[in-house]
Design a protein around this motif. Structure first.
Motif, PDB file in Angstrom:
ATOM      1  N   PRO A 161       0.808  -1.226   0.000  1.00  0.00           N
ATOM      2  CA  PRO A 161       0.000   0.000   0.000  1.00  0.00           C
ATOM      3  C   PRO A 161       0.839   1.273   0.000  1.00  0.00           C
ATOM      4  O   PRO A 161       0.428   2.287  -0.551  1.00  0.00           O
ATOM      5  CB  PRO A 161      -0.840  -0.131   1.278  1.00  0.00           C
ATOM      6  CG  PRO A 161      -0.098  -1.103   2.136  1.00  0.00           C
ATOM      7  CD  PRO A 161       0.561  -2.052   1.198  1.00  0.00           C
ATOM      8  N   VAL A 162       2.020   1.238   0.610  1.00  0.00           N
ATOM      9  CA  VAL A 162       2.873   2.426   0.625  1.00  0.00           C
ATOM     10  C   VAL A 162       3.360   2.740  -0.779  1.00  0.00           C
ATOM     11  O   VAL A 162       3.313   3.883  -1.250  1.00  0.00           O
ATOM     12  CB  VAL A 162       4.059   2.229   1.585  1.00  0.00           C
ATOM     13  CG1 VAL A 162       5.008   3.416   1.507  1.00  0.00           C
ATOM     14  CG2 VAL A 162       3.555   2.033   3.012  1.00  0.00           C
ATOM     15  N   VAL A 163       3.808   1.692  -1.478  1.00  0.00           N
ATOM     16  CA  VAL A 163       4.284   1.887  -2.843  1.00  0.00           C
ATOM     17  C   VAL A 163       3.147   2.356  -3.732  1.00  0.00           C
ATOM     18  O   VAL A 163       3.296   3.265  -4.559  1.00  0.00           O
ATOM     19  CB  VAL A 163       4.903   0.584  -3.397  1.00  0.00           C
ATOM     20  CG1 VAL A 163       5.235   0.732  -4.871  1.00  0.00           C
ATOM     21  CG2 VAL A 163       6.141   0.223  -2.605  1.00  0.00           C
ATOM     22  N   ALA A 164       1.965   1.754  -3.575  1.00  0.00           N
ATOM     23  CA  ALA A 164       0.820   2.135  -4.401  1.00  0.00           C
ATOM     24  C   ALA A 164       0.469   3.601  -4.208  1.00  0.00           C
ATOM     25  O   ALA A 164       0.109   4.307  -5.161  1.00  0.00           O
ATOM     26  CB  ALA A 164      -0.374   1.250  -4.064  1.00  0.00           C
ATOM     27  N   ALA A 165       0.584   4.099  -2.982  1.00  0.00           N
ATOM     28  CA  ALA A 165       0.210   5.485  -2.698  1.00  0.00           C
ATOM     29  C   ALA A 165       1.157   6.484  -3.346  1.00  0.00           C
ATOM     30  O   ALA A 165       0.731   7.562  -3.786  1.00  0.00           O
ATOM     31  CB  ALA A 165       0.160   5.703  -1.186  1.00  0.00           C
TER      32      ALA A 165
END
Length: 644
Positions: free
Chosen positions: A17-21
């Motif tokens: 989720p961090v990378v996606a954000a």
């Protein structure tokens, strides 16, 4: 060295989720970086790291970007932080090693590549990068092993084939170098500068098969602004000044573009003495220093302060010790990055920085690209333009750069009145004079001589020589024994032209005093074209042996004419192949004419401008003063002719 490219590792899985954000922001930074908008990209990466200080892709990519911006300290910090986040990415360790290699921290670079290989033993780029470091340190056997491992993993690794060829050339294994460059081009027909490297290796080996087609192809490539030829090798066959300039401009734009690092500009000549800095990779027993040793000694120390920036190494010779004594300050920059070396030049307050290498030898053009001095000059080492907008002046003379040729130089041309080449009147000759028999020469033969490097011998020049030998019965041609391949190929070419290969005699490499002394066994030196004898012509003239030259249409092809005019023997300068051959044959057939030429040479040697080193130094100093005077008057560089 062809550096291994920096690599960005594959991004984290989108499920994170961090990378996606942050992915859209990261992709924007990557797009800006690829577009060359580095300052904007840097700001985006820094913003990512402000909120996500352990974001791996941002750390690694910003490290690569900071390396490109020459912010080496920040780049290393970023790579180290990325390694703390994820030490299991081989390409990160390669990127870190590339930075350390650029900054000449070779042992640390190799350790970083070893970390990459510990993560991924089949990482061809890490083996290749290790080979580049070993090559830079001139540990050629180790470099070949590294390139061999890279090629075992990836036989189509064009970079490894190319750099392997450069190493093999340095080891004089020319047949193998030719094959390596050929393989590079088979993999990538437009590999940068490989075609020119192939041509130069073939010229060094006197392997002329397919040479005409290769030459035509290179000229077409240069005309089309393609990265095909390195300037030094291209001079060996090219007789067109416009093409030589274009070749230099292409190479410099690719390898040594102007690099803004923020050195404040200042006016030269503010101190009590003019500070002249000489950047040279050959402060040892080598042609440049053989010519310049006395000139450096004779600089007026009341008016000039001399700084040497050594990009090479010490050979512990008496000449090296003499050179170190000749300068007010002698500084080793061989293990410094271009940025650190340029910073040292700037902090030394150099007024005029002189490049003694250009595209030859262990040059440091990257230092000049950072503009560390207010006036930057190219002189002696490379007979041609740098093609760089950050070089202000080129030192020449009216013969090597006549009025009509000034337009072919990116620099403004400063012409010394007689000959641009300095000389050393203190060069010792060996006391013992070897006989012809001891030197492997027939006792009663007429001995033609040419000790030029093998790459200067073109098929056209060699054909002239063979016609001369055929016309002068029993004569021999005494050549420098550069490498076994060249000797074998030249003997074969002689036989093809109806001349016994036994009439070519090859002289081994010996120390300069013995080399000068053995010239006495020669009767006449025959020059090459389009690249003349330079230091070798001065050696012959200082030793009392006349030189016959054919004046060419480029700087390197006019040097011998300049030398002969400056020593008072303009009659030995010819302007057509027919006249060149007729003069060489006529001097052999009429011993009285040759004796007169030798007598004139002996008379002129001590008084003519060529070997009047104090006069040459005075003219060189006048040139430096004129450059500084223009700058202090707020005027841009301009053509300057120094009065006799």
């Amino acid at each position: 060295m062809q550096p291994t490219p920096d690599r960005s590792p594959a991004p984290k899985p989108a499920a994170d989720p961090v990378v996606a954000a942050i992915r859209p922001i990261l992709e924007r930074a990557i797009a800006l970086q690829k577009a060359g908008r580095l300052i904007e990209a840097r700001a985006v990466y820094e913003a990512i790291l402000a909120s996500q200080p352990r974001q791996f892709d941002a750390l690694n990519n910003l490290g690569v970007l900071c390396k490109a911006l020459h912010d080496h300290r920040r780049a290393l910090e970023l790579f180290d932080r990325a390694a703390e986040v994820d030490p299991g990415v081989a390409s990160l360790h390669v990127n870190r090693g590339n930075l350390l290699a650029m900054t000449k921290r070779h042992d640390e670079a190799l350790a970083s590549y070893d970390r990459a290989l510990a993560v991924s033993p089949a990482h061809a780029e890490a083996h290749y990068a290790s080979g580049c470091v070993e090559k830079d340190r001139e540990r050629y056997d180790a470099a070949l092993q590294c390139f061999g491992r890279a090629l075992a993993l990836n036989p189509r690794h064009a970079d490894a084939h190319y750099e392997r060829g450069m190493v093999l050339q340095g080891m004089q294994r020319l047949d193998e170098a030719i094959e390596a460059f050929g393989e590079t081009l088979r993999i990538d027909p437009v590999y940068p500068f490989a075609k020119g490297s192939l041509l130069h290796a073939k010229m060094l080996a006197c392997d002329w098969a397919g040479l005409d087609a290769l030459d035509r192809s290179l000229r077409a490539d240069v005309a089309a602004s393609r990265r095909a030829a390195r300037p030094f090798g291209y001079q060996g066959l090219c007789d067109d000044e416009a093409s030589l300039r274009r070749c230099a401009e292409i190479f410099t734009a690719s390898r040594f573009p102007r690099t803004e690092v923020g050195f404040p500009r200042r006016l030269p000549g503010a101190g009590p003495k003019l500070r002249i800095g000489y950047v040279c990779g050959e402060f040892r027993e080598q042609a440049t220093s053989i010519l310049m040793a006395e000139a450096w000694e004779l600089h007026d120390r009341d008016a000039f302060e001399l700084h040497a920036f050594d990009a090479g190494w010490s050979d512990a010779s008496p000449r090296r010790a003499r050179l170190e004594r000749s300068f007010d300050r002698f500084t080793d920059i061989s293990r410094k990055s271009d940025l650190d070396a340029a910073r040292l030049v700037h902090e030394s307050g150099i007024d005029v920085l002189v490049d003694m290498n250009g595209f030859f030898g262990r040059g440091r053009q990257g230092v000049f690209a950072m503009r560390p001095a207010p006036i930057q000059v190219t002189y002696l080492g490379f007979p041609g333009t740098s093609g760089a907008d950050y070089m202000d002046y080129l030192i020449a003379d009216p013969t090597v750069v006549p009025d009509a040729s000034r337009k072919h130089y990116r620099e403004q041309v400063v012409r010394l009145p007689h000959c641009y080449q300095a000389n050393d009147r203190k060069r010792p000759m060996a006391e013992r004079v070897l006989t012809r028999v001891e030197l492997g020469l027939p006792a009663g033969a007429f001995v033609y001589c040419c000790f030029n490097s093998a790459y200067k011998i073109t098929p056209a020049t060699f054909a002239s020589w063979m016609r001369i030998l055929q016309a002068v019965e029993g004569s021999v041609l005494w050549l420098r024994d550069a490498n076994p391949a060249a000797a074998a190929n030249l003997r074969r070419e002689a036989e093809r032209r109806g001349v016994s290969g036994a009439r070519l005699v090859f002289a081994p490499i010996v120390q300069p005093p013995e080399h000068l002394s053995r010239h006495g066994a020669a009767d006449l030196v025959l020059d090459t074209l389009p690249y003349n004898a330079h230091t070798t012509a001065s050696d012959a003239l200082w030793s009392g042996v006349p030189v016959v030259t054919l004046e060419g249409s480029t700087f390197p092809g006019r040097v011998a004419a300049s030398l002969l005019k400056a020593v008072g023997l303009p009659g030995l300068v010819t302007r057509s192949v027919a006249d060149y051959e007729a003069l060489a044959i006529g001097l052999a057939r009429h011993p009285g004419r040759l004796a007169d030429a030798k007598a004139a040479l002996v008379r002129n040697r001590r008084t003519a401008p060529l070997f009047d080193t104090p006069r040459t130094v005075a003219h060189l100093e006048a040139a430096y003063r004129a450059m500084v005077a223009r700058a202090r008057a707020g005027l841009p560089p301009a053509a300057i002719d120094i009065a006799p």
